[in-house]
Scaffold this motif. Structure first.
Motif, PDB file in Angstrom:
ATOM      1  N   MET A 221       0.855  -1.185   0.000  1.00 17.47           N
ATOM      2  CA  MET A 221       0.000   0.000   0.000  1.00 17.47           C
ATOM      3  C   MET A 221       0.892   1.237   0.000  1.00 17.47           C
ATOM      4  SD  MET A 221      -2.729  -1.503   2.760  1.00 17.47           S
ATOM      5  CE  MET A 221      -1.624  -2.838   3.286  1.00 17.47           C
ATOM      6  N   SER A 222       0.789   2.030  -1.057  1.00 20.47           N
ATOM      7  CA  SER A 222       1.634   3.208  -1.214  1.00 20.47           C
ATOM      8  C   SER A 222       0.829   4.458  -0.898  1.00 20.47           C
ATOM      9  CB  SER A 222       2.179   3.271  -2.646  1.00 20.47           C
ATOM     10  OG  SER A 222       3.042   4.380  -2.801  1.00 20.47           O
ATOM     11  N   PHE A 223       1.322   5.250   0.046  1.00 19.24           N
ATOM     12  CA  PHE A 223       0.601   6.441   0.492  1.00 19.24           C
ATOM     13  C   PHE A 223       1.215   7.697  -0.114  1.00 19.24           C
ATOM     14  CE2 PHE A 223      -0.499   3.187   3.459  1.00 19.24           C
ATOM     15  CZ  PHE A 223      -1.828   3.434   3.768  1.00 19.24           C
ATOM     16  N   ALA A 224       0.344   8.587  -0.574  1.00 21.10           N
ATOM     17  CA  ALA A 224       0.758   9.821  -1.245  1.00 21.10           C
ATOM     18  C   ALA A 224       0.463  11.024  -0.350  1.00 21.10           C
ATOM     19  CB  ALA A 224       0.036   9.954  -2.581  1.00 21.10           C
ATOM     20  N   GLY A 225       0.678  12.216  -0.894  1.00 25.01           N
ATOM     21  CA  GLY A 225       0.509  13.435  -0.129  1.00 25.01           C
ATOM     22  C   GLY A 225      -0.884  13.662   0.402  1.00 25.01           C
ATOM     23  N   ASN A 226      -1.882  12.997  -0.198  1.00 27.43           N
ATOM     24  CA  ASN A 226      -3.252  13.210   0.289  1.00 27.43           C
ATOM     25  C   ASN A 226      -3.491  12.590   1.665  1.00 27.43           C
ATOM     26  OD1 ASN A 226      -3.043  10.678  -0.958  1.00 27.43           O
ATOM     27  ND2 ASN A 226      -5.162  10.679  -1.668  1.00 27.43           N
ATOM     28  N   VAL A 227      -2.539  11.788   2.163  1.00 21.59           N
ATOM     29  CA  VAL A 227      -2.671  11.294   3.532  1.00 21.59           C
ATOM     30  C   VAL A 227      -2.585  12.449   4.529  1.00 21.59           C
ATOM     31  CG1 VAL A 227      -0.224  10.851   4.038  1.00 21.59           C
ATOM     32  CG2 VAL A 227      -1.980   9.356   5.020  1.00 21.59           C
ATOM     33  N   ALA A 238      -6.120   3.748   7.683  1.00 17.68           N
ATOM     34  CA  ALA A 238      -5.556   2.619   6.943  1.00 17.68           C
ATOM     35  C   ALA A 238      -4.058   2.511   7.188  1.00 17.68           C
ATOM     36  CB  ALA A 238      -5.844   2.776   5.452  1.00 17.68           C
ATOM     37  N   LEU A 239      -3.374   3.634   7.153  1.00 17.42           N
ATOM     38  CA  LEU A 239      -1.934   3.644   7.390  1.00 17.42           C
ATOM     39  C   LEU A 239      -1.607   3.117   8.788  1.00 17.42           C
ATOM     40  CD1 LEU A 239       0.997   4.425   6.750  1.00 17.42           C
ATOM     41  CD2 LEU A 239       0.425   6.784   7.413  1.00 17.42           C
ATOM     42  N   ALA A 240      -2.454   3.429   9.755  1.00 17.86           N
ATOM     43  CA  ALA A 240      -2.204   3.020  11.132  1.00 17.86           C
ATOM     44  C   ALA A 240      -2.253   1.505  11.296  1.00 17.86           C
ATOM     45  CB  ALA A 240      -3.215   3.686  12.059  1.00 17.86           C
ATOM     46  N   VAL A 241      -3.050   0.813  10.463  1.00 19.54           N
ATOM     47  CA  VAL A 241      -3.204  -0.639  10.628  1.00 19.54           C
ATOM     48  C   VAL A 241      -2.426  -1.442   9.594  1.00 19.54           C
ATOM     49  CG1 VAL A 241      -5.474  -0.319  11.669  1.00 19.54           C
ATOM     50  CG2 VAL A 241      -5.305  -0.819   9.221  1.00 19.54           C
ATOM     51  N   ALA A 242      -1.941  -0.807   8.536  1.00 20.03           N
ATOM     52  CA  ALA A 242      -1.190  -1.531   7.509  1.00 20.03           C
ATOM     53  C   ALA A 242       0.120  -2.052   8.083  1.00 20.03           C
ATOM     54  CB  ALA A 242      -0.918  -0.612   6.323  1.00 20.03           C
ATOM     55  N   PRO A 243       0.487  -3.311   7.798  1.00 12.24           N
ATOM     56  CA  PRO A 243       1.774  -3.820   8.273  1.00 12.24           C
ATOM     57  C   PRO A 243       2.918  -2.963   7.744  1.00 12.24           C
ATOM     58  CG  PRO A 243       0.397  -5.602   7.436  1.00 12.24           C
ATOM     59  CD  PRO A 243      -0.272  -4.327   7.047  1.00 12.24           C
ATOM     60  N   LEU A 244       3.849  -2.619   8.605  1.00 15.52           N
ATOM     61  CA  LEU A 244       4.923  -1.712   8.214  1.00 15.52           C
ATOM     62  C   LEU A 244       5.681  -2.228   6.994  1.00 15.52           C
ATOM     63  CD1 LEU A 244       6.534   0.855   8.756  1.00 15.52           C
ATOM     64  CD2 LEU A 244       7.946  -0.460  10.367  1.00 15.52           C
ATOM     65  N   GLU A 245       5.844  -3.540   6.886  1.00 19.34           N
ATOM     66  CA  GLU A 245       6.623  -4.102   5.784  1.00 19.34           C
ATOM     67  C   GLU A 245       5.898  -4.023   4.439  1.00 19.34           C
ATOM     68  OE1 GLU A 245       4.457  -7.612   7.746  1.00 19.34           O
ATOM     69  OE2 GLU A 245       5.487  -5.774   8.386  1.00 19.34           O
ATOM     70  N   VAL A 247       4.183  -1.049   3.552  1.00 13.79           N
ATOM     71  CA  VAL A 247       3.898   0.378   3.346  1.00 13.79           C
ATOM     72  C   VAL A 247       4.970   1.019   2.473  1.00 13.79           C
ATOM     73  CG1 VAL A 247       3.691   2.614   4.499  1.00 13.79           C
ATOM     74  CG2 VAL A 247       2.618   0.585   5.503  1.00 13.79           C
ATOM     75  N   LEU A 248       4.527   1.801   1.476  1.00 10.38           N
ATOM     76  CA  LEU A 248       5.404   2.581   0.612  1.00 10.38           C
ATOM     77  C   LEU A 248       4.981   4.043   0.677  1.00 10.38           C
ATOM     78  CD1 LEU A 248       5.381   0.354  -2.630  1.00 10.38           C
ATOM     79  CD2 LEU A 248       6.811   0.095  -0.600  1.00 10.38           C
ATOM     80  N   VAL A 249       5.834   4.924   0.133  1.00  8.46           N
ATOM     81  CA  VAL A 249       5.502   6.343   0.025  1.00  8.46           C
ATOM     82  C   VAL A 249       5.702   6.781  -1.411  1.00  8.46           C
ATOM     83  CG1 VAL A 249       7.826   7.202   0.588  1.00  8.46           C
ATOM     84  CG2 VAL A 249       5.818   8.639   1.050  1.00  8.46           C
ATOM     85  N   GLU A 250       4.897   7.731  -1.849  1.00  7.78           N
ATOM     86  CA  GLU A 250       4.982   8.225  -3.227  1.00  7.78           C
ATOM     87  C   GLU A 250       4.549   9.684  -3.274  1.00  7.78           C
ATOM     88  OE1 GLU A 250       1.243   7.589  -5.797  1.00  7.78           O
ATOM     89  OE2 GLU A 250       1.464   5.672  -4.714  1.00  7.78           O
ATOM     90  N   THR A 251       4.818  10.300  -4.416  1.00 12.73           N
ATOM     91  CA  THR A 251       4.293  11.649  -4.647  1.00 12.73           C
ATOM     92  C   THR A 251       3.105  11.650  -5.602  1.00 12.73           C
ATOM     93  OG1 THR A 251       5.858  12.003  -6.456  1.00 12.73           O
ATOM     94  CG2 THR A 251       6.494  12.815  -4.260  1.00 12.73           C
ATOM     95  N   LEU A 289      10.979   4.735  10.088  1.00 12.61           N
ATOM     96  CA  LEU A 289      10.021   4.643   8.986  1.00 12.61           C
ATOM     97  C   LEU A 289      10.732   4.765   7.649  1.00 12.61           C
ATOM     98  CD1 LEU A 289       7.189   4.442   7.841  1.00 12.61           C
ATOM     99  CD2 LEU A 289       6.958   6.922   8.125  1.00 12.61           C
ATOM    100  N   ALA A 290      11.637   5.727   7.520  1.00  7.32           N
ATOM    101  CA  ALA A 290      12.359   5.912   6.259  1.00  7.32           C
ATOM    102  C   ALA A 290      13.127   4.649   5.894  1.00  7.32           C
ATOM    103  CB  ALA A 290      13.303   7.109   6.365  1.00  7.32           C
ATOM    104  N   GLY A 291      13.761   4.018   6.870  1.00  6.75           N
ATOM    105  CA  GLY A 291      14.490   2.788   6.595  1.00  6.75           C
ATOM    106  C   GLY A 291      13.589   1.691   6.070  1.00  6.75           C
ATOM    107  N   ALA A 292      12.400   1.576   6.669  1.00  7.79           N
ATOM    108  CA  ALA A 292      11.443   0.568   6.217  1.00  7.79           C
ATOM    109  C   ALA A 292      10.940   0.893   4.813  1.00  7.79           C
ATOM    110  CB  ALA A 292      10.278   0.487   7.192  1.00  7.79           C
ATOM    111  N   LEU A 293      10.645   2.157   4.564  1.00  6.82           N
ATOM    112  CA  LEU A 293      10.127   2.554   3.257  1.00  6.82           C
ATOM    113  C   LEU A 293      11.142   2.278   2.152  1.00  6.82           C
ATOM    114  CD1 LEU A 293       8.481   5.959   4.247  1.00  6.82           C
ATOM    115  CD2 LEU A 293       7.271   3.871   3.602  1.00  6.82           C
TER     116      LEU A 293
END
Length: 303
Positions: A221-227, A238-245, A247-251, A289-293
């Motif tokens: 699950m990739s989260f963008a700026g609208n989070v 959703a972000l709070a319950v998603a397994p950390l492994e 989770v992605l980040v995007e623009t 978080l950055a390391g995981a992402l």
């Protein structure tokens, strides 16, 4: 801080650099101002060392593949955007030449004459060819968009989505999904076709319940700026319950610029703004978080 209306079209300032590098898992450099070199340099200066350049049509997919071949920091995905499939088959139903906004705003070509199923097959064959290239790490963004495309375009969208799933599996590439107002149907098609080993929900737009469904299936699950948007509590839940492994980040740049710069041009260098907002939601250290992402994105796209 509030954004001065006089500066609403100006590029936001550089954020404080991340101490641990991350990747922008979904961007559109071809829709942003400036050169690729400038975009990559600005991103790297704040700790965004890798970007995934996403194709939305044949022209953009070819450009993504060429750009990824030329720059080590760029990986490509190729696809026909969900709104592109009905445009090819039917012409331009429902005004799909307009930007689609959240979840992958996109506008590249003018309306065209209908091409029918044969034209869609021809376009998919080119995506298939591009997907075989080593610098192409994913097939997407594909999926379903019930916001922009009406009933007359749904058949072409779903046929295209199923074809992209098959292409991704055959080439061993990551599937990148655009899902707008189509959660149940996207999950249904994935179940019917069998999802590829690596599947990413770009600009995740579901709620916490859907996040749990995705987690059980092993979907990223990739989260963008609208989070960061005030009205996006469902994304934060959703972000709070998603397994950390997973989770992605995007623009999704140039779209979905995070608060406090919402409405101004987005770019990969703004990833740190979203990362810090995500860390606050998760209640974890920014570096952790950055390391995981960073690790998750490399694993998700196989680079």
């Amino acid at each position: 801080m509030p954004v001065d209306d006089r500066d609403k079209n100006a590029a936001p300032p550089l954020p404080e650099p991340l101490r641990v590098p991350v990747a922008d898992s979904h961007t559109h450099l071809d829709m942003q101002s400036g050169t690729v070199e400038e975009a990559l340099a600005k991103a790297a200066s704040v700790g965004v060392t890798t970007v995934v350049q996403v194709g939305c049509d044949l022209k953009g997919s070819r450009w993504a593949a060429e750009t990824a071949a030329a720059y080590d920091a760029v990986h490509a995905t190729v696809a026909l955007h969900p709104n592109e499939a009905p445009r090819i088959v039917l012409g331009d139903p429902g005004g799909t030449s307009q930007p689609s906004g959240a979840g992958g705003g996109w506008s590249r070509q003018d309306a065209r004459e209908p091409g029918g199923d044969a034209a869609l097959d021809e376009a998919l064959a080119e995506i298939d060819r591009l997907a075989a290239l080593p610098q192409v790490k994913g097939v997407g963004e594909t999926g379903l968009d019930h916001f922009r495309t009406g009933e007359e375009g749904k058949e072409a969208q779903e046929r295209s989505f199923r074809a992209h799933i098959e292409i991704a599996k055959r080439h061993g590439k990551t599937l990148v999904i655009h899902d707008r107002d189509a959660h149940a149907d996207v999950l249904r098609v994935l179940k019917e076709e069998g999802a590829p080993e690596r599947t990413v929900f770009h600009c995740y737009s579901g709620d916490a319940e859907m996040a749990e469904i995705c987690a059980r299936a092993g979907y990223y699950m990739s989260f963008a700026g609208n989070v960061t948007f005030k009205n996006a509590q469902n994304l934060r839940d959703a972000l709070a319950v998603a397994p950390l492994e997973l989770v992605l980040v995007e623009t999704d740049a140039p779209f979905l610029t995070p608060v406090p710069y919402r409405g101004r041009p987005n770019a990969p260098y703004l990833v740190p703004v979203t990362v810090r907002a995500m860390a606050a939601v998760r209640g974890i250290d920014e570096d952790a978080l950055a390391g995981a992402l960073g690790a998750n994105t490399a694993r998700a796209f196989g680079y």
